[in-house]
Structure formats: structure tokens, C-alpha cells
Design a protein around this motif. Sequence first.
Motif, PDB file in Angstrom:
ATOM      1  N   GLN A 122       0.873  -0.977   0.006  1.00 33.20           N
ATOM      2  CA  GLN A 122      -0.027  -0.096  -0.098  1.00 33.20           C
ATOM      3  C   GLN A 122       0.871   1.174  -0.217  1.00 33.20           C
ATOM      4  O   GLN A 122       0.718   2.332  -0.736  1.00 33.20           O
ATOM      5  N   LEU A 123       1.869   1.331   0.676  1.00 32.83           N
ATOM      6  CA  LEU A 123       2.923   2.395   0.996  1.00 32.83           C
ATOM      7  C   LEU A 123       3.453   2.424  -0.290  1.00 32.83           C
ATOM      8  O   LEU A 123       3.598   3.687  -0.991  1.00 32.83           O
ATOM      9  N   ALA A 124       3.815   1.235  -1.111  1.00 30.83           N
ATOM     10  CA  ALA A 124       4.591   1.287  -2.417  1.00 30.83           C
ATOM     11  C   ALA A 124       3.626   2.140  -3.492  1.00 30.83           C
ATOM     12  O   ALA A 124       4.145   3.044  -4.293  1.00 30.83           O
ATOM     13  N   ARG A 125       2.504   1.918  -3.286  1.00 29.75           N
ATOM     14  CA  ARG A 125       1.493   2.465  -4.333  1.00 29.75           C
ATOM     15  C   ARG A 125       1.400   3.766  -4.024  1.00 29.75           C
ATOM     16  O   ARG A 125       1.425   4.890  -5.035  1.00 29.75           O
ATOM     17  N   GLN A 126       1.360   4.167  -2.947  1.00 30.57           N
ATOM     18  CA  GLN A 126       1.197   5.643  -2.306  1.00 30.57           C
ATOM     19  C   GLN A 126       2.277   6.491  -3.031  1.00 30.57           C
ATOM     20  O   GLN A 126       2.344   7.524  -3.396  1.00 30.57           O
ATOM     21  N   GLN A 127       3.379   5.861  -2.838  1.00 33.93           N
ATOM     22  CA  GLN A 127       4.693   6.393  -3.367  1.00 33.93           C
ATOM     23  C   GLN A 127       5.238   6.234  -4.776  1.00 33.93           C
ATOM     24  O   GLN A 127       6.149   6.667  -5.178  1.00 33.93           O
ATOM     25  N   GLN A 128       4.312   5.465  -5.355  1.00 37.31           N
ATOM     26  CA  GLN A 128       4.522   5.096  -6.713  1.00 37.31           C
ATOM     27  C   GLN A 128       5.768   4.332  -6.953  1.00 37.31           C
ATOM     28  O   GLN A 128       6.626   4.852  -7.964  1.00 37.31           O
ATOM     29  N   LYS A 129       6.122   3.482  -5.952  1.00 40.92           N
ATOM     30  CA  LYS A 129       7.363   2.893  -6.149  1.00 40.92           C
ATOM     31  C   LYS A 129       7.149   1.276  -6.245  1.00 40.92           C
ATOM     32  O   LYS A 129       5.853   0.901  -6.033  1.00 40.92           O
ATOM     33  N   ARG A 130       7.950   0.506  -6.656  1.00 41.17           N
ATOM     34  CA  ARG A 130       7.865  -0.783  -6.641  1.00 41.17           C
ATOM     35  C   ARG A 130       8.769  -1.667  -5.701  1.00 41.17           C
ATOM     36  O   ARG A 130       9.907  -1.133  -5.659  1.00 41.17           O
ATOM     37  N   ILE A 131       8.066  -2.711  -5.295  1.00 37.23           N
ATOM     38  CA  ILE A 131       9.063  -3.491  -4.284  1.00 37.23           C
ATOM     39  C   ILE A 131       9.461  -4.747  -5.008  1.00 37.23           C
ATOM     40  O   ILE A 131       8.678  -5.488  -5.569  1.00 37.23           O
ATOM     41  N   ALA A 132      10.769  -4.977  -5.069  1.00 32.55           N
ATOM     42  CA  ALA A 132      11.258  -6.087  -5.857  1.00 32.55           C
ATOM     43  C   ALA A 132      11.183  -7.441  -5.148  1.00 32.55           C
ATOM     44  O   ALA A 132      12.022  -8.384  -5.289  1.00 32.55           O
ATOM     45  N   TRP A 133       9.920  -7.847  -4.579  1.00 32.28           N
ATOM     46  CA  TRP A 133       9.656  -9.110  -4.054  1.00 32.28           C
ATOM     47  C   TRP A 133      10.032 -10.251  -5.051  1.00 32.28           C
ATOM     48  O   TRP A 133      10.730 -11.274  -4.978  1.00 32.28           O
ATOM     49  N   ASP A 134       9.435  -9.991  -6.440  1.00 30.14           N
ATOM     50  CA  ASP A 134       9.436 -11.186  -7.427  1.00 30.14           C
ATOM     51  C   ASP A 134      10.679 -11.122  -8.090  1.00 30.14           C
ATOM     52  O   ASP A 134      11.110  -9.649  -8.359  1.00 30.14           O
ATOM     53  N   ARG A 135      11.133 -12.262  -8.463  1.00 30.77           N
ATOM     54  CA  ARG A 135      12.278 -12.102  -9.427  1.00 30.77           C
ATOM     55  C   ARG A 135      11.321 -12.186 -10.699  1.00 30.77           C
ATOM     56  O   ARG A 135      10.639 -12.903 -11.022  1.00 30.77           O
ATOM     57  N   GLY A 136      11.762 -11.306 -11.711  1.00 34.56           N
ATOM     58  CA  GLY A 136      11.083 -11.205 -13.085  1.00 34.56           C
ATOM     59  C   GLY A 136      10.052 -10.652 -12.890  1.00 34.56           C
ATOM     60  O   GLY A 136       9.600 -10.072 -12.059  1.00 34.56           O
ATOM     61  N   PRO A 137       8.837 -11.134 -13.824  1.00 32.82           N
ATOM     62  CA  PRO A 137       7.744 -10.366 -13.599  1.00 32.82           C
ATOM     63  C   PRO A 137       6.852 -10.766 -12.632  1.00 32.82           C
ATOM     64  O   PRO A 137       7.014 -11.828 -11.724  1.00 32.82           O
ATOM     65  N   GLN A 138       6.223  -9.649 -12.167  1.00 29.32           N
ATOM     66  CA  GLN A 138       5.383  -9.681 -10.876  1.00 29.32           C
ATOM     67  C   GLN A 138       4.315 -10.803 -10.840  1.00 29.32           C
ATOM     68  O   GLN A 138       3.538 -11.150 -11.934  1.00 29.32           O
ATOM     69  N   GLY A 139       4.130 -11.418  -9.931  1.00 32.73           N
ATOM     70  CA  GLY A 139       3.032 -12.386  -9.554  1.00 32.73           C
ATOM     71  C   GLY A 139       1.731 -11.914  -9.155  1.00 32.73           C
ATOM     72  O   GLY A 139       1.736 -10.633  -9.207  1.00 32.73           O
ATOM     73  N   MET A 140       0.790 -12.592  -9.198  1.00 32.16           N
ATOM     74  CA  MET A 140      -0.576 -12.038  -8.444  1.00 32.16           C
ATOM     75  C   MET A 140      -0.976 -12.156  -7.292  1.00 32.16           C
ATOM     76  O   MET A 140      -0.513 -13.180  -6.669  1.00 32.16           O
ATOM     77  N   LEU A 141      -1.722 -11.448  -6.838  1.00 35.86           N
ATOM     78  CA  LEU A 141      -2.272 -11.594  -5.334  1.00 35.86           C
ATOM     79  C   LEU A 141      -3.205 -12.680  -5.335  1.00 35.86           C
ATOM     80  O   LEU A 141      -3.981 -12.743  -6.338  1.00 35.86           O
TER      81      LEU A 141
END
Length: 756
Positions: free
Chosen positions: A228-247
Motif C-alpha cells: 500500500q505504501l509502495a502504491r502511495q509513493q508510486q514505487k515498486r518493491i522487488a519481491w518477485d524475480r522477473g515479472p510480478q506475480g498475482m495476489l
Amino acid sequence: MQISGWLFDAYPCARGMVLWVLDEAGQMHSCTSAYHPVFYLTGPVQLLKQARDWFATTKIQLRTELIEKREFYSDDLVPALEIQVENPLHYIPLTQRVLRQVNELEPATCDIPLPQLFFIHTGMFPLCQLAVSLDGQGELQEFQVLDSPEDVNYPYPPLRTLKLRVEGENYNPGHSRNSSLIAEFDGREILLEEESILDEINRLLRNYDPHLVLTQWGDSFLIPKLLQLARQQQKRIAWDRGPQGMLKGLKGRSYFTYGKVVYVAPEIDFRGRWHIDQINSFIVHESGLEGLFELARLSKIPIQRIARVSTGTCISAMQLEVAIRENYLVPYRKHQAEEFKTAEELLIIDKGGLTYQPILGLHEDVAEMDFASMYPTIMTQFNLSPETLNCLCCPDAARVPEAEYRICEKRIGLIPKTLKTILFKRMQYKQQKKYGPDAVSRAVADRKQSALKWLLVTCFGYLGYKNARFGKIEAHESTTAIGREILLRAKEYVEARGFQLIHALTDSLWIQKPGTPAGDYEKLGEELSVAMGIPISFEGLFRWINFVPSRQNPEKPVPNRYFGIYENGELKLRGIEARRSDSPRYIQKVQKQMLEVLKECRTVGDCRQRIPFLLGLLAAALDQLKSGQVPFQELVVNRRLSQDPLTYEKANISAIASQQLLSQGIQLAPGERVQLVYLNSQARIPTERVRAYSLLDGSCSYDVSKYSELLLKATEALLFHFGWTVEKLAGTLKHGNPKTQSREGSWGSLSWPRPS
DNA sequence: AAAGTACGGGG
DNA sequence: GTGTACGTACTTT
């Protein structure tokens, strides 16, 4: 290119499966493996041919073939239409559509998660050791699986672990105002600064590059908050390797299991990295990561998934695999209704384990004898399984006692086959736990055997569930019927040899014969095992054991409230406050303090002599309560909600506290826990009675008389046998000077020992 | 007194 | 995407 290492994860993609492999050096590799999953339809050949024509008209790319497969319950070969889907991502939409549309045909092997189906098909499994060769596009050409799920000494991959948790008490951080985040990695612990938290996490993910992000409250609070914080600050957290997964969804699940509601927060998976929330994982909580890995290897459920499922899902997955390997069609859901029974038959059959009433009070030199894994052993040895109970092929088979059901004599059941592997592995882990070379390996073996224990426990419960894929109530009833018969025979066996039965419960016996050395009980266990046909072991000899009476009726014993001390000095507690998770820590502490004193007593007489000291402990604890010095944390009552906060009919403490939280915008689901403190338990207005722990403020003070009463009750549980009731304790302490009944002897003017 | 709610057990 | 017992303790109304 050649890679070898541990299979880390697998999930479907348009071309097949994405596989992640972690090598010896800690390097992560991904590749794709072609895979075209299949499902089946069964029924009359004519209809199968019509279905085949229908599939030919769909736009989804697939291949069909008319074949023969074995039907699970009858063991007959039946015609089946095999449908192989080109793109795994089309599999679920297609099977769902087919399930909705068919009525005369029976779908089979159509609702199994694709990673599992893939693993069964290829022989791979999570954390297997794997050698693969890849082409230039990263497509898997060849592979070799180098170990087996049945191995007991398998190596773990070198895992870099980043631990994330919220500072402070380990209660749900969603209930309180935000506090700081702590990161633990590489033996270091750092506090993440709020202003730069996203950058710091990204830096950790980049530089430390963990394989496992192990959180507390990650699924329900921590990761969503950061996202949520990342959305607010328009940043991305690099949890995933490669393309982002799905919630996987936003709402958790609440469900009823083994008599209680549990809550599982929505799963947050990473790709090419694991996220495991310790708090949201029953298996990790009970059996640690080694237990989790053990179950993933056996059940072939991917790591991040298995961390959030129940052990019922694991055992079910293992049964599925046995069925698929033996060319059976896996039933989509249970077909059979329970077979007809008269009311009288039901009455005979529908009983659980055998329960005796213990002989109340304190007993010296009592031995405890336990049947090891009684129900799973019975199911295995008696061949109890859904397809073997009242099978059509053996009308003259032997009958189960009481229930009169028949058991198949031609076919070994699916359940016994599955259990055999588990029982054998568990036995080996128990040996390792006992004789392992060092403390660490013994502890690991213990976590592995504990994970398997849970599979065994659930396997029995699962048989009795009406909608289980491989359940049959008759098999469940037969298991308990045979169990009762065996316990009864064991009772008669020991009584015939001069032992007195003090208590018996489902798979345990408490017996006594003055002057019997431990070695004789060992021997008795061996004899009993042979005589009963299932293993029974000597659990230990109690110096003394105290069966506490019912609170409702002090004449009446209850099967599960007792405490005792083994010869080796170990305490065993059941049902009393120190053991209950909803007792405030302070009450537990004082009761344990008293038990520590009793622990040193070798005889009932010794216990009696220590009573004045225990009363001193009680008096000191009551004084401390009265002084207002006990911190709130020590007084927290921890309860699990059985329902939505607004649906409670009565203003009980769970309802009050959860509604207080709700009024602050904090929504709790059934199965979630709530912490609260008594403020004024007698207040007319419900909300004044207790306060949710996270809503306490400086103006609050705890309810001294309520907590005093709880202390008195906890003391009564220990001293009831010596004539000390709550009333007598309260009366005595009020006068400052203990008055005792004459039969207890008198220590009238003894001064109270005050523990420091 | 009746009804509602929660806990333990398994090792 | 699980596996809804059963007895006891305690509270509320």
C-alpha cells in the motif's frame, strides 16, 4: 546448459510450467517445461463419443482419446475420454465449464492443482534434487530426479533468509497503532526507518537477495501495508524475480475444523522467492520449516501453498497420488451416500474413543502406557479404507466388532497404502530423535516426526467427513470400534496381571501396582504389543499424579484434568490453567511457580508438607495484584473468535473486545484472536467490563478482584485434594493467618515465606 | 436454569 | 481448496 540443484518452485504458464531451481552456490535459475495436463470423463461409450465431438468444436487447443481407466470404488476397467489441454492456463476454465455442463457423464481427475498434477506426472517434487539440461531458450530438454520423497536423510538447500517482523508484542499488529519494522538477516538485526523503508527493503532484496522472506504477520498485515505504501509513493518493491506475480485475493478464509474456527489470511506469494508467514501457517507453527519441507516433499504441494493449507490437504494430496499412480480415476467429489443404518445400529456405532472416569485424587507410582499412533495403525493393519469397507467382492469377509461391517480381503486400501509410508518414515524420525548424533539433528528429526504425526491425526478425522474425496463414515466408525475393543482388551490384560486401572482414555492407560520397577512396565509394554497386535509403549512412571475433580460437581472426575510428575522430574499437565492458552500469563506463572515447588516432592506426603509454602506464594501474588504493580501484558486474556463480532448474541468478553476494536475500524474475522484485559468484570455496562489490549490507555486499571479470583481457582486446582477450596483459601488469607483443618495437621503460627 | 461461547486433544 | 467431535468450564441473561 546443465543445471543441478533443488527444485524450488513450479507454477503454470502458457507453454507448460515455470520451474525454479536453486543450485549449490545459492544461485537461482528459472526454466520452462512443456506440459499438457489431462482430465477425464466417464460414462457410456456413446455419450463419450458425443462429448469427443463437442470438444472438437471448442476453440481451446486440445487432444482427446477414448481409453480405459480403473474406477476407484469397484476396481473395474471402464471406458473414459481423456482430454489433454495444450495450454495449462486453459485447464481450469475448461474443466470448470465441463463441470457445469455435464450431467450424465462423470468428470474425473479434473480438480487437482496443476503443480501437483505436474509433479505426479514427472516424478519431481518440491525440494527434490534435480539435474536438468536446457536449450538456448531456457526450455527444459532432459531432467533427472536424484532423490525420493521416501528418503529420510535428504540435504536442505543453502537458504538466505530475510526475517521481517513488527517490533513489540507478537499480537496482531493490525490491532494497534503502527510500530517499527525489524529486519533480521545474516546474523544481523536492523530497525527499518519509516521514511526510507521501501528503499531499504529494496536494497536488502537487491544486496542480500534472500531466497526466503520469513515474516510474522506478513500475509495479513506487513506485506499488504508495504504494498500500500509502495502504491502511495508510486514505487515498486522487488519481491518477485522477473515479472510480478498475482495476489491471491483480499479476503482470508475462516473455516471450522476439529471443533474450532480457524482463520487463514490471504496468501501472498512471491515468484522465484518464497514468502512464508509463520503466523499464518499451522504447519510452520507446529513443526517448523523442516516439518514444512517434509510435508511438501511428501504431498508434492509447492512450498508457499503448503505453508497456508491444513494437514488435511496434505494427506488428501498423498492419497490422490497413490490413486493416480495406480491408474485410477480420481473421483471429483464423493458419490456415495452413507449406507442405510437403523437407529439402533447408529447408537451402537456412533461412539468415539473409549473413556473411563479416573479415580479422583493423588496416586503414587502410576505408569502411563500409550498405544503409538493407534488409529492409523488400526487403519493400516485392518485395511480400513473407503473402497475396502463393505466392498462388493467379499460378501463373506470377516466383520468389524459391534458395527458388523465387512472388510475387503482382495485389495489393499488406498488409506493403508498412504499411511504405511508415513508410519515407516515417522518411526525412523523417532529413532533419529532419540539416537541422533547431536542436539540439532535430534531437534530437526523431532520437527519432521511431528509434521508426520499431524498427517496421521488428520487422516483419521478425514475418513469421517461426509464430503471427503476418499472418506467413508463406515471406515471411520470401524476404526474407533476396533480401538475401543483393543483398549478394553488391554485393560483386562493388565488387570489380570494384578495392576489397578486408575484411568484409561482412547489410546492410553494409567495403571498402578505398588513396588513395580520401571523395567517391568517396559516388559509389560512389549507383552501387550504382542498380545494386542499394535505397538504400545511405556510412556513413563509418575511419582504421583493428581486427577482433579469437575468444577461443577466435586464428586465427579473428568477425563482430561490432571497433573503429575514423572520419575525423571518432568511435569505433565492437562486441562489446568497453566496449560490453557486463554489463561492470563500471570495466572499461568503463579500456577507454574507452585508446580515447580510440587515438582520437588517425591511423595504425596512431601506435597502436603509444602502447602504452607504454596499458600505463601499465593499470598504474595495476591498482594502484588492488589498493589496494582502487575503489568497489563501479564494479565492479557487471549481468545479466538468463533464468529463475526457483530453476530454475537451475548455480551461475553470476546464479543465486547472485538466490538471495541470494530468501533476503531479494526475488523476481525471468525478464527482471529483478540487480546483483552479485565477492567471491571461486574460492570452493568458491558463495554466497561473489559478492554481490548491495544486500546488500553493510562486511565485504565485492571480488575483486582477478578484476577484474584482466577488465582484462587488456579490454586484450588492444585490443592483441592488437600481440602483447599477457593472459599477456604480466600477465608484463610483474609485473616492473614492460616487456619487449617485438624486432619491436615496444624502449622498455626508459621510465618509466611515470601518469595523474592 | 438455559443458552451461548471457548478450550483442549494429538506429541 | 476444508475435512463441522465432544465434554467441561464459565458467563450472560
